[in-house]
Motif scaffolding. Structure first.
Motif, PDB file in Angstrom:
ATOM      1  N   ALA A 113       0.963  -1.242  -0.086  1.00 36.81           N
ATOM      2  CA  ALA A 113       0.071  -0.156   0.035  1.00 36.81           C
ATOM      3  C   ALA A 113       0.954   1.166   0.179  1.00 36.81           C
ATOM      4  O   ALA A 113       0.824   2.192  -0.654  1.00 36.81           O
ATOM      5  N   VAL A 114       1.890   1.260   0.818  1.00 36.46           N
ATOM      6  CA  VAL A 114       3.079   2.364   0.810  1.00 36.46           C
ATOM      7  C   VAL A 114       3.307   2.694  -0.380  1.00 36.46           C
ATOM      8  O   VAL A 114       3.630   3.609  -1.016  1.00 36.46           O
ATOM      9  N   THR A 115       4.039   1.467  -0.880  1.00 38.70           N
ATOM     10  CA  THR A 115       4.643   1.554  -2.517  1.00 38.70           C
ATOM     11  C   THR A 115       3.823   1.962  -3.333  1.00 38.70           C
ATOM     12  O   THR A 115       4.023   2.745  -4.258  1.00 38.70           O
ATOM     13  N   LYS A 116       2.601   1.721  -3.415  1.00 38.02           N
ATOM     14  CA  LYS A 116       1.284   2.051  -4.498  1.00 38.02           C
ATOM     15  C   LYS A 116       1.262   3.675  -4.105  1.00 38.02           C
ATOM     16  O   LYS A 116       1.278   4.437  -5.150  1.00 38.02           O
ATOM     17  N   PHE A 117       1.238   4.231  -2.896  1.00 35.99           N
ATOM     18  CA  PHE A 117       1.297   5.633  -2.544  1.00 35.99           C
ATOM     19  C   PHE A 117       2.400   6.203  -3.104  1.00 35.99           C
ATOM     20  O   PHE A 117       2.456   7.263  -3.958  1.00 35.99           O
TER      21      PHE A 117
END
Length: 137
Positions: A113-117
Motif C-alpha cells: 500500500a505504501v509503495t502504491k502511494f
C-alpha cells in the motif's frame, strides 16, 4: 538539493493498535508525525495544520465514523484505510483512498500500500535524474 519529506498521520481510536501500526510503518522507513484518536480530535487538528501527505485511517472511531471528517473538511491527503470491517470499502474508495487494509494488518500488504502511494507521488529532480541514468545504460 533538498529531499522531500513524507508527512504521515495515524487516526486510530485504539492506542495499542495505533502504536502497532506505527511500529510496522517504522520497519518500512515511514515515520509517523501525529497520532489522533477521534473524529473530533482529527477535525480540530485538520483545521489548524497543514494536511499530511498520507493518512492511515481507522473507520470506526470512538466518537463516530471517520467519514464524518471528510464531510466537514476537504481533506487533501492520500488515505490508506485500516479497519476491521470490510463493509465500508466501497465508500472508502470514493474518497482519496490508496488502499483498504483489514486488521490485523499484514506487513506485506502494508508495504504494498505504501509503495502504491509512493508510485503516485510526483517525481523529484533526483529521481528523474536516476531514471535518466538508467535509460542511458
Amino acid at each position: 538539493m533538498k529531499q522531500n519529506i513524507l508527512t504521515t498521520i495515524i487516526i486510530e481510536d485504539e492506542k495499542p493498535a495505533a502504536r502497532l501500526l506505527q511500529r510496522k510503518l517504522e520497519k518500512i522507513n515511514i515515520s509517523v508525525d501525529v497520532m489522533l484518536h477521534s473524529v473530533e480530535e482529527a477535525l480540530d487538528w485538520f483545521s489548524k495544520n497543514v494536511h499530511p501527505d498520507l493518512i492511515f485511517l481507522d473507520i470506526q472511531l470512538s466518537d463516530g465514523l471517520s467519514f464524518e471528517i471528510f464531510e466537514k473538511i476537504d481533506i487533501k491527503s492520500a488515505v490508506i484505510f485500516t479497519t476491521a470491517y470490510d463493509a465500508y470499502a466501497l465508500k472508502a474508495f470514493k474518497l482519496n483512498s490508496i488502499d483498504y487494509l483489514l486488521k490485523p494488518i499484514d506487513e506485506d500488504d502494508l508495504e504494498l500500500a505504501v509503495t502504491k502511494f509512493k508510485s503516485r507521488l510526483p517525481k523529484t529532480e533526483s529521481s528523474l535524474q536516476l531514471d535518466f541514468e538508467q535509460i542511458k545504460k
